[in-house]
Design an enzyme around this catalytic site. Structure first.
Site, PDB file in Angstrom:
ATOM      1  N   GLU A   1      52.497  17.466  31.682  1.00  0.00           N
ATOM      2  CA  GLU A   1      51.702  16.337  31.176  1.00  0.00           C
ATOM      3  C   GLU A   1      52.454  15.017  31.256  1.00  0.00           C
ATOM      4  OE1 GLU A   1      54.283  17.150  27.702  1.00  0.00           O
ATOM      5  OE2 GLU A   1      53.337  18.371  29.253  1.00  0.00           O
TER       6      GLU A   1
ATOM      7  N   CYS B   1      56.707  23.708  26.662  1.00  0.00           N
ATOM      8  CA  CYS B   1      57.908  23.491  25.851  1.00  0.00           C
ATOM      9  C   CYS B   1      57.794  24.247  24.521  1.00  0.00           C
ATOM     10  CB  CYS B   1      58.131  21.996  25.651  1.00  0.00           C
ATOM     11  SG  CYS B   1      59.790  21.586  25.040  1.00  0.00           S
TER      12      CYS B   1
ATOM     13  N   HIS C   1      57.652  19.717  31.330  1.00  0.00           N
ATOM     14  CA  HIS C   1      56.460  19.026  30.820  1.00  0.00           C
ATOM     15  C   HIS C   1      55.570  18.509  31.958  1.00  0.00           C
ATOM     16  CE1 HIS C   1      57.373  18.571  26.437  1.00  0.00           C
ATOM     17  NE2 HIS C   1      58.593  18.827  26.864  1.00  0.00           N
TER      18      HIS C   1
END
Length: 276
Positions: free
Chosen positions: A237, A106, A235
């Site tokens: 994660e 990002c 994302h």
């Protein structure tokens, strides 16, 4: 350098996903996942040379003033490390030259692109040839997207993968290039690792909301020609366990590991095989 896989996540000045990234690295098998404020790097208290895998986490670097991550890039390129003649950008270039891994998510992807680390055509990691700009819809997007993986890509992080389902959270995620020649080179070298796609991960899409920002050629993530530098707007994660999936209470066949974890596992595996 020890036999441990040492990962570093840079924090500060607006990042807000550093703990999730560090957690993903640990779940993927890294022994060390240090979250380090950029001020400590500039003070010379921590050196990039002591790590194998560098992570630029997502967030809102400097409030995204001057455009996505541009102020953060200026800090890396111009602020000197205390007691040395070098900048953090110098350390990053030495890190890359040593064959190590860098991943930006990002805001971190925006930073890598504006710094010139991606797509780094012809190995030039200092010239900016692409950027990320405002979503076509003119608003912040928070949704899950399907991502097609280019099987011919040299990307270390996506080896063995065909598709990913991950969340996006951005207002400036539209990938654009300097000119048609840059896009042609990206496509010819299979550097467009991820593209927004249909639900079967088969075809890139330009229609909203499956393509949430209008990125050229539906590009959601790119790597450099070595495959060791990688950035993406979604994302990973944020999906490292089945309970992170938006339908985890309704889809009983979801694996315990979330799809995002696969990227970090590939990275840690590369470090063990090539750098230790």
């Amino acid at each position: 350098m020890t036999g441990q896989v040492r990962t570093l996540v840079i924090a500060g000045n607006g990042t807000n996903c550093e703990r999730e990234v560090a957690n993903a690295c640990l779940l993927a098998g890294a022994e060390v996942a240090d979250i380090v404020h950029i001020a400590r790097l500039l003070a010379g208290e921590v050196r990039l040379d002591d790590y194998h895998f560098l992570n630029f986490a997502g967030g809102f670097l400097d409030g995204d003033d001057l455009g996505s991550a541009k102020a953060g890039v200026n800090r890396l390129q111009h602020a000197r490390v205390a007691g040395t003649p070098e900048t953090l950008a110098d350390q990053i270039r030495r890190f890359v030259a040593a064959g190590k891994l860098v991943m930006g998510v990002c805001n971190g992807f925006q930073l890598m692109v504006k710094m010139g680390l991606l797509p780094a055509l012809d190995g030039n990691i200092q010239q900016q040839t692409a950027s990320l700009t405002f979503n076509d819809g003119g608003r912040f997007e928070d949704r899950w997207v399907y991502l097609r993986v280019d099987p011919a890509s040299p990307c270390i992080f996506t080896r063995g993968l065909e598709g990913l389902y991950l969340p996006v959270r951005h207002g400036e995620g539209k990938f654009v290039v300097r000119d048609a020649a840059v896009l042609q080179a990206i496509e010819a070298q299979h550097l467009a690792v991820l593209q927004y796609s249909d639900e079967r991960y088969q075809a890139p899409v330009m229609d909203y909301p499956r393509n949430p920002n209008g990125s050229v050629a539906a590009i959601a993530g790119v790597c450099d020609p070595t495959g060791r530098l990688f950035g993406l707007m979604p994302h990973p994660e944020a999906y490292v366990h089945r309970t992170h999936h938006p339908r985890w209470t309704r889809e009983n066949d979801l694996p315990e590991e979330g799809m995002g974890l696969w990227l970090y596992q590939n990275a840690i595996r590369f470090v063990r095989e090539q750098l230790l």
